[in-house]
Design an enzyme around this catalytic site. Structure first.
Site, PDB file in Angstrom:
ATOM      1  N   LYS A 110      43.349  34.207  29.020  1.00  0.00           N
ATOM      2  CA  LYS A 110      44.702  34.244  29.578  1.00  0.00           C
ATOM      3  C   LYS A 110      45.719  33.800  28.538  1.00  0.00           C
ATOM      4  O   LYS A 110      46.783  34.383  28.385  1.00  0.00           O
ATOM      5  CB  LYS A 110      44.784  33.347  30.813  1.00  0.00           C
ATOM      6  CG  LYS A 110      44.805  34.167  32.089  1.00  0.00           C
ATOM      7  CD  LYS A 110      45.427  33.467  33.259  1.00  0.00           C
ATOM      8  CE  LYS A 110      45.748  34.538  34.306  1.00  0.00           C
ATOM      9  NZ  LYS A 110      45.954  33.999  35.628  1.00  0.00           N
ATOM     10  N   LYS A 189      31.654  50.064  33.420  1.00  0.00           N
ATOM     11  CA  LYS A 189      31.063  49.081  34.330  1.00  0.00           C
ATOM     12  C   LYS A 189      31.902  49.007  35.618  1.00  0.00           C
ATOM     13  O   LYS A 189      33.134  48.924  35.559  1.00  0.00           O
ATOM     14  CB  LYS A 189      31.058  47.712  33.643  1.00  0.00           C
ATOM     15  CG  LYS A 189      30.412  46.642  34.497  1.00  0.00           C
ATOM     16  CD  LYS A 189      30.564  45.255  33.890  1.00  0.00           C
ATOM     17  CE  LYS A 189      29.983  44.232  34.841  1.00  0.00           C
ATOM     18  NZ  LYS A 189      30.641  42.978  34.884  1.00  0.00           N
ATOM     19  N   LYS A 192      36.092  45.410  40.172  1.00  0.00           N
ATOM     20  CA  LYS A 192      37.326  45.415  40.970  1.00  0.00           C
ATOM     21  C   LYS A 192      38.546  45.694  40.103  1.00  0.00           C
ATOM     22  O   LYS A 192      39.403  46.488  40.459  1.00  0.00           O
ATOM     23  CB  LYS A 192      37.506  44.025  41.598  1.00  0.00           C
ATOM     24  CG  LYS A 192      37.296  43.959  43.053  1.00  0.00           C
ATOM     25  CD  LYS A 192      37.666  42.626  43.666  1.00  0.00           C
ATOM     26  CE  LYS A 192      37.620  41.397  42.805  1.00  0.00           C
ATOM     27  NZ  LYS A 192      36.332  40.711  42.757  1.00  0.00           N
TER      28      LYS A 192
HETATM   29  P1  ATP Z   1      36.558  41.179  38.559  1.00  0.00           P
HETATM   30  O1  ATP Z   1      37.044  42.580  38.240  1.00  0.00           O
HETATM   31  O2  ATP Z   1      37.589  40.315  39.194  1.00  0.00           O
HETATM   32  O3  ATP Z   1      35.810  40.549  37.413  1.00  0.00           O
HETATM   33  P2  ATP Z   1      34.155  42.165  39.655  1.00  0.00           P
HETATM   34  O4  ATP Z   1      34.299  43.390  40.487  1.00  0.00           O
HETATM   35  O5  ATP Z   1      33.728  42.372  38.224  1.00  0.00           O
HETATM   36  O6  ATP Z   1      35.513  41.376  39.737  1.00  0.00           O
HETATM   37  P3  ATP Z   1      32.903  39.669  39.911  1.00  0.00           P
HETATM   38  O7  ATP Z   1      33.571  38.772  40.900  1.00  0.00           O
HETATM   39  O8  ATP Z   1      33.214  39.522  38.459  1.00  0.00           O
HETATM   40  O9  ATP Z   1      33.169  41.187  40.356  1.00  0.00           O
HETATM   41  O10 ATP Z   1      31.327  39.589  40.075  1.00  0.00           O
HETATM   42  C1  ATP Z   1      30.655  39.038  41.174  1.00  0.00           C
HETATM   43  C2  ATP Z   1      29.168  39.177  40.898  1.00  0.00           C
HETATM   44  O11 ATP Z   1      28.798  40.550  40.872  1.00  0.00           O
HETATM   45  C3  ATP Z   1      28.742  38.598  39.549  1.00  0.00           C
HETATM   46  O12 ATP Z   1      27.482  37.975  39.698  1.00  0.00           O
HETATM   47  C4  ATP Z   1      28.637  39.812  38.654  1.00  0.00           C
HETATM   48  O13 ATP Z   1      27.699  39.626  37.609  1.00  0.00           O
HETATM   49  C5  ATP Z   1      28.177  40.883  39.632  1.00  0.00           C
HETATM   50  N1  ATP Z   1      28.686  42.199  39.208  1.00  0.00           N
HETATM   51  C6  ATP Z   1      29.972  42.614  39.246  1.00  0.00           C
HETATM   52  N2  ATP Z   1      30.103  43.866  38.807  1.00  0.00           N
HETATM   53  C7  ATP Z   1      28.843  44.290  38.457  1.00  0.00           C
HETATM   54  C8  ATP Z   1      28.301  45.507  37.930  1.00  0.00           C
HETATM   55  N3  ATP Z   1      29.075  46.564  37.681  1.00  0.00           N
HETATM   56  N4  ATP Z   1      26.968  45.563  37.711  1.00  0.00           N
HETATM   57  C9  ATP Z   1      26.174  44.501  37.970  1.00  0.00           C
HETATM   58  N5  ATP Z   1      26.621  43.339  38.469  1.00  0.00           N
HETATM   59  C10 ATP Z   1      27.940  43.212  38.716  1.00  0.00           C
HETATM   60 MG    MG Z   2      33.746  40.731  36.700  1.00  0.00          MG
END
Ligand code: ATP
Ligand code: MG
Length: 321
Positions: A110, A189, A192
């Site tokens: 950040k 990947k 969100k």
């Molecule tokens: P952000 O975009 O805010 O980082 P995110 O969608 O990546 O959100 P996280 O909150 O970072 O989701 O991840 C929550 C859990 O889901 C973590 O344990 C992370 O390793 C797993 N995870 C998230 N996205 C993936 C993915 N594409 N493949 C495997 N595991 C994932």
């Molecule tokens: Mg993430």
């Protein structure tokens, strides 16, 4: 094994969250003890809307239960229902070197981007350490992006123990299966923040439309293709059964198929795969009082454990006699 993991209530869960994390939590709930919490205190650093945060928190509990978390085997609770953790967080903050937190990537990223950061984000790793230490957790299943925070937790626990005596168990990270790195609708990947997610509980019709729009390469129809490197196939193999998966791999290797067929098969398989959790979720969502009861019961069990650990820490540093 005493397992602990938290999930942030910041939005709807997607396939990446399920195959990369939640499914493995469900597999671990049979261990000696397992604690899963909805990390609403952490989410407060980003979700600044009271109605939304409360809704996301309840939703996250319903999602986990619908996906197989069993409250008679695992302790499921909301982070802020265990005030002992916040008190322990303060005890740990005194004695946390600023430099240690300045090196943590969430804050550093950040700052590098010139974005404003608050003290909540800065001290986030210490609250996470308190979350872990409060339950004497020895196993923390996390994605590799959280490894640094586990190291901070181990550092803080070791230095407290060194100074005040043996109080905390030293936890270990259990790296979640990274072969389950789920690709999103654009092939990157799934995440969100990249706006490329397939949500677990979205309406099947809407999801089908999203699937039909998944980006693909411009391979000529008659050419064979290696399935394992194709994101459409990777997504399909998550939700298809074994014979379906093999038949699809065969189709790829033979060539002469269109991506439209694969997308349709993917939408069908996804609808089937999540049908049961979807039905369970609808049923649970109609009983918010039952969910609150489960969470209250979980919080009671979690507080019992956390207050023992907090008491140990307070005694060790002279806060209680
Ligand atoms: P952000 O975009 O805010 O980082 P995110 O969608 O990546 O959100 P996280 O909150 O970072 O989701 O991840 C929550 C859990 O889901 C973590 O344990 C992370 O390793 C797993 N995870 C998230 N996205 C993936 C993915 N594409 N493949 C495997 N595991 C994932
Ligand atoms: Mg993430």
């Amino acid at each position: 094994m005493r397992v602990l993991s938290g999930i942030q209530p910041t939005g709807r869960p997607h396939w990446g969250n399920y195959f990369g994390a939640i499914r493995q939590y469900v597999d671990l709930q049979g261990e000696d003890e397992s604690y899963y919490f909805i990390a609403n205190l952490h989410a407060l650093t980003t979700v600044r809307d009271s109605v939304l945060l409360a809704q996301y928190t309840l939703d996250a509990a319903i999602d986990l239960l619908a996906l197989g978390l069993d409250p008679s085997r695992a302790t499921l609770f909301v982070q802020s229902d265990v005030p002992e953790v916040s008190e322990l967080c303060w005890v740990l903050l005194t004695g946390t070197p600023m430099g240690l937190l300045e090196r943590c990537h969430a804050y550093k990223d950040k700052k590098t981007k010139g974005l404003p950061a608050d003290a909540g984000l800065f001290t986030y790793p210490v609250l996470m350490a308190a979350d872990i230490l409060a339950y004497d957790a020895d196993t923390v299943p996390v994605g590799d992006d959280q490894l640094q925070h586990i190291e901070v937790c181990r550092d803080l626990a070791n230095s407290f123990n060194h100074h005040f005596g043996q109080v905390f168990s030293i936890p270990k990270a259990k790296i979640l299966d990274s072969s389950a790195k789920v690709p999103g609708t654009d092939g990157e990947k799934m995440s969100k923040s990249y706006n490329n997610t397939l949500e677990i509980f979205e309406d099947p019709k809407a999801q089908r439309k999203k699937i039909m729009r998944i980006t693909t390469d411009s391979r000529p129809m008659d050419q064979p293709k290696e399935p394992d490197t194709d994101h459409l196939y990777q997504l399909y193999s998550l939700v298809a059964n074994d014979p379906e998966r093999e038949a699809m791999a065969e189709l790829y290797r033979r060539g002469g198929f269109g991506y439209g067929e694969v997308k349709k098969a993917l939408a069908d398989a996804a609808e089937r795969y999540f049908a049961e959790p979807r039905a369970r979720r609808a049923e649970l969502a109609s009983q918010p009082d039952r969910i609150r009861e489960i969470l209250a019961d979980g919080a009671q069990r979690a507080r019992k454990k956390a207050s023992q650990v907090l008491n140990r820490a307070k005694k060790a540093c002279g806060l209680v006699g």
